[in-house]
Design an enzyme around this catalytic site. Sequence first.
Site, PDB file in Angstrom:
ATOM      1  N   SER A 113       0.484  -0.908  -0.123  1.00  0.00           N
ATOM      2  CA  SER A 113      -0.098   0.024   0.108  1.00  0.00           C
ATOM      3  C   SER A 113       0.470   1.441  -0.164  1.00  0.00           C
ATOM      4  CB  SER A 113      -0.860   0.056   1.569  1.00  0.00           C
ATOM      5  OG  SER A 113      -2.015   0.675   1.408  1.00  0.00           O
ATOM      6  N   ASP A 176      -9.863  -4.891  -4.954  1.00  0.00           N
ATOM      7  CA  ASP A 176      -9.536  -4.622  -3.864  1.00  0.00           C
ATOM      8  C   ASP A 176     -10.329  -3.667  -3.437  1.00  0.00           C
ATOM      9  OD1 ASP A 176      -7.709  -1.993  -2.278  1.00  0.00           O
ATOM     10  OD2 ASP A 176      -5.928  -3.114  -2.971  1.00  0.00           O
ATOM     11  N   HIS A 203      -7.306  -6.238  -0.777  1.00  0.00           N
ATOM     12  CA  HIS A 203      -6.269  -5.881   0.044  1.00  0.00           C
ATOM     13  C   HIS A 203      -5.005  -5.512   0.399  1.00  0.00           C
ATOM     14  CE1 HIS A 203      -4.146  -1.494  -0.206  1.00  0.00           C
ATOM     15  NE2 HIS A 203      -4.310  -1.146   0.656  1.00  0.00           N
TER      16      HIS A 203
END
Length: 223
Positions: A113, A176, A203
């Site tokens: 991320s 996601d 995610h």
Amino acid sequence: MKKSRLPLNNGKTAIPRMHTSPQRHMRRTESLIRYNVEKMKPSKAVIVPGNGAGSVEHCNWYGWVKKQIDKIAGMSCLLRNMPDPVTARESIWLPFMEKELQCDEKTIIIGHSSGAAAAMRYAETHKVYAIVLVGAYTSDLGDENEKESGYFSRPWQWDRIRSNCGHIVQFGSLDDPFLPWSEQQQVAEGLQAQLHEYKDRGHFQNTQFPELVRVVREMAESG
């Protein structure tokens, strides 16, 4: 009649060269190959987590992956709580990666991320063994906190990242909830990454990640 030896420019007789035996030459070549192979292999992995991760040892798959990588021969894994964990500012994270985590040419950077954004920006100006991107994206997505981080203030230098990385691997999922697939695909295309595409991993916030460990092990074993 004996043949005379060739004279040197100073008029002295040339001394015949001593030739290395084939066996000795082979041993030296093998030693050089072993040295170069070891030199090319990674020696550590660094996990750069997503922002707001809290105690990273107990968040998502980070702690589990660290333990698995530590078991790989010749490898160690660093996992540290990052400074400025919520905003994850580039101006704070990249110096920390360089000075504290010592990400270098023998380091596999695993970024998740916000950590993926940090890994990409780091690789624009630093040579690393590899970057492994999990849930990577290209813009601030209209989020003020993402905008403040600084990663998305300018175009990505895909060519520089590619030239500074020996390997680029990416994990992305079509479902996601935070990242549109178009941005994940843009990363893959810009970096010509080895893309592992999933349909049901969200995610990547699960507690284990064996596919990622497998990628690191292959790099460590093959160099």
